[in-house]
Motif scaffolding. Structure first.
Motif, short mmCIF file in Angstrom:
data_model
loop_
_atom_site.label_atom_id
_atom_site.label_comp_id
_atom_site.label_asym_id
_atom_site.label_seq_id
_atom_site.Cartn_x
_atom_site.Cartn_y
_atom_site.Cartn_z
N CYS A 199 0.89 -1.20 0.01
CA CYS A 199 0.01 -0.02 0.12
C CYS A 199 0.93 1.36 0.00
N HIS A 200 0.27 2.38 -0.15
CA HIS A 200 0.90 3.36 -0.11
C HIS A 200 1.14 4.22 1.29
N LEU A 201 2.15 4.62 1.74
CA LEU A 201 2.39 5.13 2.89
C LEU A 201 2.37 6.68 3.40
N PRO A 202 1.41 7.32 3.63
CA PRO A 202 1.60 8.93 3.31
C PRO A 202 2.22 9.42 4.64
N TRP A 203 2.92 10.38 4.45
CA TRP A 203 3.39 11.02 5.48
C TRP A 203 2.85 12.36 5.73
N THR A 204 2.98 12.78 6.94
CA THR A 204 2.67 14.19 7.18
C THR A 204 3.24 14.94 8.47
N ILE A 205 3.11 15.93 8.76
CA ILE A 205 3.59 16.69 10.06
C ILE A 205 2.89 16.52 11.18
N TYR A 206 3.32 16.19 12.31
CA TYR A 206 2.72 15.97 13.38
C TYR A 206 3.44 17.00 14.78
N CYS A 207 2.26 17.10 15.54
CA CYS A 207 2.84 17.59 16.76
C CYS A 207 2.03 17.04 17.87
N CYS A 264 2.09 8.42 8.52
CA CYS A 264 0.61 8.40 9.14
C CYS A 264 0.61 7.08 10.02
N MET A 265 1.03 6.07 9.24
CA MET A 265 1.02 4.75 9.89
C MET A 265 1.57 4.80 11.56
N ILE A 266 2.59 5.73 11.63
CA ILE A 266 2.97 5.66 13.02
C ILE A 266 2.45 6.95 13.80
N GLY A 267 2.26 8.01 13.12
CA GLY A 267 1.72 9.06 13.79
C GLY A 267 0.31 8.97 14.23
N ASP A 268 -0.46 8.01 13.40
CA ASP A 268 -1.92 8.06 13.57
C ASP A 268 -2.18 7.23 14.81
N ARG A 269 -1.08 6.42 15.25
CA ARG A 269 -1.41 5.42 16.11
C ARG A 269 -0.82 6.29 17.51
N GLY A 291 3.94 13.96 -2.32
CA GLY A 291 5.46 14.16 -2.74
C GLY A 291 6.50 13.46 -1.69
N ILE A 292 5.86 13.23 -0.49
CA ILE A 292 7.14 12.98 0.65
C ILE A 292 6.51 11.31 0.85
N GLY A 293 5.68 10.73 0.69
CA GLY A 293 5.09 9.47 1.06
C GLY A 293 5.91 8.48 0.32
N GLY A 294 5.79 7.25 0.95
CA GLY A 294 6.52 6.01 0.20
C GLY A 294 5.47 5.00 0.02
N ASP A 295 6.12 3.77 -0.01
CA ASP A 295 5.21 2.61 -0.23
C ASP A 295 5.56 1.66 0.89
N LEU A 296 4.75 0.75 1.14
CA LEU A 296 5.20 -0.54 1.80
C LEU A 296 5.23 -1.70 1.00
N TRP A 297 6.51 -2.24 1.19
CA TRP A 297 6.86 -3.47 0.14
C TRP A 297 6.99 -4.78 0.92
N MET A 316 -7.39 1.38 6.33
CA MET A 316 -7.06 2.41 7.24
C MET A 316 -6.21 3.78 6.55
N LEU A 317 -5.25 3.25 6.06
CA LEU A 317 -4.38 4.64 5.47
C LEU A 317 -5.03 5.13 4.22
N GLU A 318 -5.54 4.12 3.37
CA GLU A 318 -6.10 4.84 2.11
C GLU A 318 -7.33 5.54 2.46
N GLY A 319 -8.02 5.32 3.67
CA GLY A 319 -8.99 6.30 3.90
C GLY A 319 -8.72 7.47 4.14
N THR A 320 -7.61 7.87 4.78
CA THR A 320 -7.12 9.13 5.40
C THR A 320 -6.00 9.65 4.36
N ALA A 321 -5.55 8.98 3.26
CA ALA A 321 -4.58 9.19 2.32
C ALA A 321 -5.07 10.35 1.39
N PRO A 322 -4.16 10.87 0.68
CA PRO A 322 -4.49 11.82 -0.67
C PRO A 322 -4.31 10.83 -1.65
#
Lengths: 306, 306
Positions: free
Chosen positions: A163-171, A243-248, A261-267, A297-303
């Motif tokens: 799947c795709h692994l979206p990233w974003t900024i967390y605080c 997001c996989m980490i931050g959302d948890r 542009g900053i996301g990766g994929d899970l292989w 879960m991820l795709e639901g929130t991913a762009p």
DNA sequence: GCTCCATTCTGCATTTCTGCCGAATGAGGT
DNA sequence: ACCTCATTCGGCAGAAATGCAGAATGGAGC
């Protein structure tokens, strides 16, 4: 009638009888409507009996067809029983298997999965090596690996994108209360930023954050995403995380939606030689099924794709 | 494991398990050995279980495979039950059907068949028209015809070759005792010969006999093969007859093996429009199955193709 | 020790099956 | 009355399954 030519026709017969249309049956079976129609036609031709009446509204069982339905259901019942036995048989599989991944993925995906897997396949022993180094599967260092980022390249292995692994900024939530939340790249300037070190510093998302914060002091650097997460939770500042980490992390919140542009994929990488081995297959099948949940879960929130 | 993808794999599984080899299973199923091997491979791949051990001597069930065999047999049992029900269902077919053929074929083939057919399908009414005229199926004069000789040509009908119809020369057993038996074409000269009349005179076998007997008195002529048979039985002389007829007369004996070049074929002709109708299909299927016996009998005694 | 035979596997050609697309057909709702 | 929707059916192209032929393997019998 001669003997049944193709038992699989019965599967289609049941589906059509239940759905009331070849179209509905096709959806249920995951095939094309035309295929269903043709298999019914073939069955009717083979038996020289009309099983359905064709109507604009769909296929309707004839009387003879309806009588047959009950019999077909008994066949199905036995097939299900066999499937169950097959499953039970499979759960008795035994063997040893070495898996590897990095710490983040282990925490978020692999370890939770292993708990369930051990229940289902108690006789398969899984040894997990958690390391940042990408073990060489082809050299026999491991059988299975979960990798994040760009598509891994290697010979002697099979690679599958999960799947795709979206990233974003967390605080941290309390950081947000104290300092507010940046809602765009431009607003990052005024905030404290958590950076990476070593190989972590090279990750697209981490670089993106440091560049966005150009000139601002990087208050902390760490060579481990887990550590960076902890720093963010502690309210030290902003961190770029998958997001996989931050959302948890209940203590964290997203500053904005996943950044394109900053996301990766899970292989999922499997050593070619191990691929066909039954207990490895069992592991992979279970893992993939489990990952479907992560994916959802991820795709639901991913762009969209970035 | 996921759901069974193709129930037909079970049929192959059973066959291979029983035959002990993919080759034997293939023979039993009427398919290629490669197909069996591939379907087993597919099943094993789908279930991620090893069901068979491959050996030079064949395929042998693993323990897990053996446990599954029992389950697969239950599936089979249900399929057989369904097949039985289908057959019973079919026997309740009703309808009307018109068949036509000539007297000889009616006596030798159609009438004996009809007795059995009526038992099996009591609700299908068959009307038989016995005539030397070839009824026009396309015009709706009949639905099914049995024809002997050259391949019938007609539009709007489906033609199917059933078997070869060898011919030879017959005489009564007591005729043989009184006058001896010609053992070759050359010896026919001294014998009494039964000839044909009208269209029967044009049949290859009948002509062959008259030509072989050139100069000898033709003691009897008849426009009907049945009549000619009766004449031969009565000991009047030699007659050219299809083995299908001659062999059925205990009082007759062959003078020599079937004569190459004078045989014909037996053809089944079906009106195109009637072909798909269930009760017609039932009739045809039964007839063809029945004719297989005729075919076996004739081919056993026939020479090679002539 | 040899041949013969039954078996499995592999690569290639062909047939068959499947999916896709578009047209036609009615039913139901607006 | 008209539109929309779900459905069936036919033609066509690509995909998948099947059959075929040949090579390899190992056991049984002579």
């Amino acid at each position: 009638m001669e003997r049944m030519r193709d038992w699989d026709d019965l599967r289609h017969f049941l589906a059509v009888a239940r759905a009331g249309s070849t179209l509905g049956a096709a959806r249920a079976l995951g095939v094309n409507q035309t295929t269903c129609a043709r298999r019914i036609a073939a069955l009717e031709a083979a038996t020289a009996m009309q099983l359905f009446e064709r109507r604009q509204a769909g296929y309707r069982l004839t009387e003879a067809g309806a009588r047959l339905l009950a019999l077909a259901e008994r066949v199905e019942q036995e097939v299900r029983a066999l499937e169950g036995a097959l499953e039970a048989e499979r759960r008795m599989l035994s063997g040893r298997l070495r898996a590897t991944t990095n710490e983040s993925i282990a925490n978020a995906v692999l370890t939770p999965f292993l708990a369930r897997f051990r229940e289902a396949y108690p006789r398969i022993r899984v040894e997990v090596t958690i390391t940042d180094r990408a073990l060489e599967l082809a050299r026999g260092e491991a059988d299975v690996a979960l990798r994040a980022g760009r598509q891994p390249e290697a010979v002697g292995v099979a690679v599958r994108r999960i799947c795709h692994l979206p990233w974003t900024i967390y605080c941290a939530r309390d950081y947000a209360m104290r300092h507010g939340v940046p809602t765009s790249r431009a607003e990052i300037g005024g905030h404290a930023v958590i950076g990476g070190e070593g190989s972590v510093a090279k990750i697209a998302g981490v670089r993106w954050l440091e560049e966005a914060a150009a000139g601002v002091e990087v208050v902390s650097r760490s060579g481990s995403l887990t550590n960076m997460t902890a720093a963010a939770v502690a309210g030290i500042g902003l961190a770029a995380l998958p997001c996989m980490i931050g959302d948890r992390e209940p203590a964290l919140q997203r500053c904005f939606p996943p950044v394109p542009g900053i996301g990766g994929d899970l292989w999922l990488v499997v050593r070619e030689e191990a691929r066909g081995v039954p207990h490895v297959r069992a592991f992979l099948d279970s893992l993939v099924a489990d990952l479907a949940a992560v994916r959802a879960m991820l795709e639901g929130t991913a762009p969209g794709r970035d």
